[in-house]
Design a protein around this motif. Structure first.
Motif, PDB file in Angstrom:
ATOM      1  N   TRP A   4     -45.483 107.526  10.584  1.00 44.01           N
ATOM      2  CA  TRP A   4     -46.028 108.660  11.371  1.00 44.01           C
ATOM      3  C   TRP A   4     -45.129 109.887  11.310  1.00 44.01           C
ATOM      4  O   TRP A   4     -45.607 111.001  11.474  1.00 44.01           O
ATOM      5  N   ASP A   5     -43.817 109.696  11.086  1.00 47.29           N
ATOM      6  CA  ASP A   5     -42.912 110.849  10.992  1.00 47.29           C
ATOM      7  C   ASP A   5     -43.189 111.659   9.720  1.00 47.29           C
ATOM      8  O   ASP A   5     -42.970 112.866   9.690  1.00 47.29           O
TER       9      ASP A   5
ATOM     10  N   ASP B 129     -48.357 111.168  14.790  1.00 46.67           N
ATOM     11  CA  ASP B 129     -47.187 111.253  15.664  1.00 46.67           C
ATOM     12  C   ASP B 129     -47.550 112.271  16.744  1.00 46.67           C
ATOM     13  O   ASP B 129     -47.639 113.473  16.471  1.00 46.67           O
TER      14      ASP B 129
ATOM     15  N   GLU C 220     -47.484 106.471  16.706  1.00 49.50           N
ATOM     16  CA  GLU C 220     -46.119 106.143  17.119  1.00 49.50           C
ATOM     17  C   GLU C 220     -46.083 105.426  18.462  1.00 49.50           C
ATOM     18  O   GLU C 220     -45.239 104.567  18.691  1.00 49.50           O
TER      19      GLU C 220
ATOM     20  N   ASP D 292     -43.637 114.787  17.565  1.00 52.98           N
ATOM     21  CA  ASP D 292     -42.478 114.505  16.722  1.00 52.98           C
ATOM     22  C   ASP D 292     -41.398 115.506  17.110  1.00 52.98           C
ATOM     23  O   ASP D 292     -41.610 116.723  17.018  1.00 52.98           O
TER      24      ASP D 292
HETATM   25 CA    CA Z   1     -41.492 111.015  15.138  1.00 50.94          CA
END
Ligand code: CA
Ligand code: IPD
Length: 294
Positions: free
Chosen positions: A239-240, A97, A81, A100
């Motif tokens: 990436w989430d 990530d 990210e 997050d």
């Molecule tokens: Ca994220």
């Protein structure tokens, strides 16, 4: 609904070792962001909008993950990210990530995670990649949720020395929209948020309730462990969702995107996750005759 099958891995590489590495890396970064948090946390930079913040710990956590991946798997690609974008030669890419739920981290709200996945395919193309192993570490609860393609979804303690057996995850059996606790989230751009709010005006009267937890990775884990019934959000990046996607599928759930058909891959246009009896009902709330509505 048929589960996605395991794509070919490079010679000599097993899902088990990739899953083990995802767990180690996510746990290491989770310890780091918990223990090295500066006493006065500030915003280091903003990205897409004023509200899309990056802390120095997002950057340092990604640097740590980058270094650990290079040490263990120097030929793999990395997509992160906070800017990591390495093209590998092995056919595997790490999608990470580093925090997050950055806004929760900034405000010390205990709902943030480190998400680490290893995927096969082209991460630059929507629907062109699929996760084979992943881990979502929750530093506040000192837990790591993980899965390997075909090996189930599990929660383990962050510290293996605790000797606690992993627990297996499975999605909720809820079938009725009216009884569905639906997690969702919002993007950072004001115009996107305005559309998302309009969709909620329509959706909220139809479901049990809505939760906005603030971390897409943890929302997906909650679908996997049945502590929410479903999750839907527009605007996510790889990436989430990469690790959480696999955790949900390995917990018996289904993750869909905006496209038609059972194999529709989640992504920026739409990500919907729920048990098999609910997922299409939830997806319908977010996709009108002219496509995704918010
Ligand atoms: Ca994220
Ligand atoms: C965000 C979180 C949030 C979701 C946003 C994401 P970040 O990631 O996952 O829950 O609603 O769409 O961008 O910025 O905290 O890494």
């Amino acid at each position: 609904m048929t589960p996605r099958s395991l794509p070919a891995l490079p010679d000599g590489v097993t899902v088990e070792e990739l899953e083990r590495l995802c767990i180690e890396l996510a746990s290491e970064a989770a310890r780091f962001i918990r223990e090295e948090r500066p006493p006065r946390m500030g915003v280091a930079a903003t990205k897409s909008t004023e509200t899309d913040v990056v802390t120095v710990m997002d950057q340092r956590s990604e640097e740590l993950l980058h270094r650990l991946i290079r040490q263990s798997r120097p030929d793999d690609g990395i997509l992160g990210e906070e800017g990591a974008d390495v093209t590998g030669t092995s056919g595997l890419t790490w999608v990470v990530d580093p925090i997050d739920g950055t806004v929760n981290y900034l405000y010390e709200i205990p709902a943030y995670a480190v998400s680490v996945a290893v995927v096969v395919g082209d991460t630059r193309s929507q629907g062109g990649w699929t996760p084979v192993a992943g881990a979502v570490a929750d530093p506040c609860r000192r837990l790591v949720h993980h899965a390997g393609r075909g090996s189930g979804a599990w929660t383990s303690p962050e510290d293996p020395a605790e000797g606690v057996e992993p627990t297996r995850l499975s999605v909720s059996a809820e079938e009725r929209l009216a009884r569905t606790l639906l997690a969702t989230g919002f993007g950072y751009a004001p115009d996107v948020r305005a559309r998302q709010a309009e969709v909620l005006l329509r959706v909220l009267p139809l479901v049990r309730d809505i939760r906005r937890i603030g971390s897409a990775a943890l929302d997906l884990v909650r679908v996997a462990d049945g502590s929410v019934d479903a999750y839907a959000e527009t605007g996510l990046n790889a990436w989430d969702l990469a690790a959480g996607w696999l955790v949900v599928e390995e917990a018996g759930g289904v993750v869909l995107g905006a496209g038609e058909g059972p194999g529709s891959a989640p992504g920026t246009a739409l990500t919907v996750a729920a048990g098999p009896a609910l997922v299409h009902q939830v997806r319908t709330l977010f996709v009108g005759p002219d496509g995704v509505t918010g």
